[in-house]
Design a protein around this motif. Structure first.
Motif, PDB file in Angstrom:
ATOM      1  N   VAL A  40      -4.498  -5.701   7.147  1.00  0.00           N
ATOM      2  CA  VAL A  40      -4.742  -5.424   5.226  1.00  0.00           C
ATOM      3  C   VAL A  40      -6.015  -6.399   4.350  1.00  0.00           C
ATOM      4  O   VAL A  40      -6.633  -6.473   4.255  1.00  0.00           O
ATOM      5  CB  VAL A  40      -3.281  -4.879   4.817  1.00  0.00           C
ATOM      6  CG1 VAL A  40      -3.575  -3.657   3.863  1.00  0.00           C
ATOM      7  CG2 VAL A  40      -2.763  -3.541   6.055  1.00  0.00           C
TER       8      VAL A  40
ATOM      9  N   PRO B 255       0.354  -1.413  -0.145  1.00  0.00           N
ATOM     10  CA  PRO B 255       0.484  -0.040  -0.222  1.00  0.00           C
ATOM     11  C   PRO B 255       0.740   1.261  -0.236  1.00  0.00           C
ATOM     12  O   PRO B 255       0.558   2.555   0.139  1.00  0.00           O
ATOM     13  CB  PRO B 255      -1.325  -0.313   1.171  1.00  0.00           C
ATOM     14  CG  PRO B 255      -0.952  -1.396   1.199  1.00  0.00           C
ATOM     15  CD  PRO B 255       0.454  -2.025   1.947  1.00  0.00           C
ATOM     16  N   SER B 256       1.868   1.259   0.496  1.00  0.00           N
ATOM     17  CA  SER B 256       3.003   2.616   0.396  1.00  0.00           C
ATOM     18  C   SER B 256       4.348   2.044  -0.251  1.00  0.00           C
ATOM     19  O   SER B 256       4.881   1.164   0.081  1.00  0.00           O
ATOM     20  CB  SER B 256       2.829   3.113   1.542  1.00  0.00           C
ATOM     21  OG  SER B 256       3.536   2.738   2.779  1.00  0.00           O
TER      22      SER B 256
END
Lengths: 156, 125
Positions: free
Chosen positions: B74, A119-120
């Motif tokens: 996540v 995600p990053s």
């Protein structure tokens, strides 16, 4: 592509509600895009083994856990490129069962590959991996730029 | 003759309504001297294993050692459940001599055949 692990029906516990919801998901998916539904449906049969992945995130790190029972450390390959993490490897058929009568054969043998977009941004030089009890753990520290920053408001 | 028969897992689930388990994937093969059972239980160490034999019913339970890591999940594909699977053993297995080992989340049970059922060569006098 949905990141959902395919489960063989006979190993999953019978749960009528789960079955219902997954049936509904299947139908939904059919209407979304008939061709992708078809290829996704076939994927488990073509790829064979899709180890379960979990990704956790805290303030400083991403933590990836992959269930890879019964492998050797050097049979697992981890690659990080442009924020995309790829796990691959091959589990070889063990010699000891050769020539024996097979009664059950549920464990997967062969190659696997899983790809995950992080995600990053992470600091590629500080990534660490360990393998214990059949679980691969990869710790990926976030790069300084990706960490949340508190901005002080100055008063005059 | 069916050597090592798996019992119906649903039946197991109804007798223990409070706990949910996941059935580990197994390989079972038979050599000249023994049956070998391999069960995949990632996250289970030696300390987390409970193997019991009652009569000819073999129960394998594996408790996960890995605690859920700190932070927010996540993605989650693994199921945070313990493992359990029940097998009915062939009466020809010598229950006293079952060997067990665990390596990287794979439990290997060696179930030796009793001496009396092994094929014997009879010499012609």
């Amino acid at each position: 592509m949905a990141l959902i692990r395919w489960q063989r029906p006979e190993t999953a516990r019978w749960d009528p509600f789960h079955q219902l919801s997954s049936l509904r998901d299947e139908i939904d998916r059919l209407f979304e895009s008939p061709f992708s539904a078809l290829s996704e449906g076939l994927q488990p049969f073509m790829s064979g083994w899709s180890p379960a992945l979990d990704l956790y995130e805290d303030k400083d790190n991403f933590l990836l856990k992959a269930e890879l029972p019964g492998m050797k450390k050097d049979e697992i390959e981890i690659q990080l490129h442009d924020g995309v993490l790829t796990l691959s490897g091959e589990r070889k058929e063990e010699k000891k069962s050769e020539g024996a009568d097979i009664h059950r054969s549920e464990r997967f043998v062969g190659r696997f590959q899983r790809t995950l977009t992080l995600p990053s941004q992470v600091d590629a030089d500080k990534v660490k991996a360990s393998y214990q009890d059949g679980i691969l753990t990869v710790t990926l520290p976030k790069s300084e730029a990706a960490k949340p920053k508190q901005i002080q408001i100055k008063t005059q | 003759m069916n050597a090592v028969v798996q019992r119906d897992n649903n039946q197991v689930a109804t007798t223990q309504p409070e706990r949910r388990y996941v059935a580990p994937d197994v390989n079972i093969f038979e050599t000249k001297d023994d049956y070998v059972l391999e069960a995949e239980m990632p996250g289970v160490s030696k300390e987390g294993l409970e193997i019991t034999l009652e009569g000819n019913v073999l129960t394998i339970v594996g408790h996960r050692a890995d605690p859920t890591p700190a932070g927010e999940a996540v993605y989650r594909e693994s199921r945070p459940l313990d493992y359990r699977r029940v097998f009915e053993l062939d009466p020809a297995i010598d229950g006293d001599k079952i060997g067990a080992s665990v390596d990287q989340g794979v439990l290997t049970l060696t179930l030796p055949k009793a001496e009396r059922v092994k094929p014997r060569k009879i010499a012609i006098a």
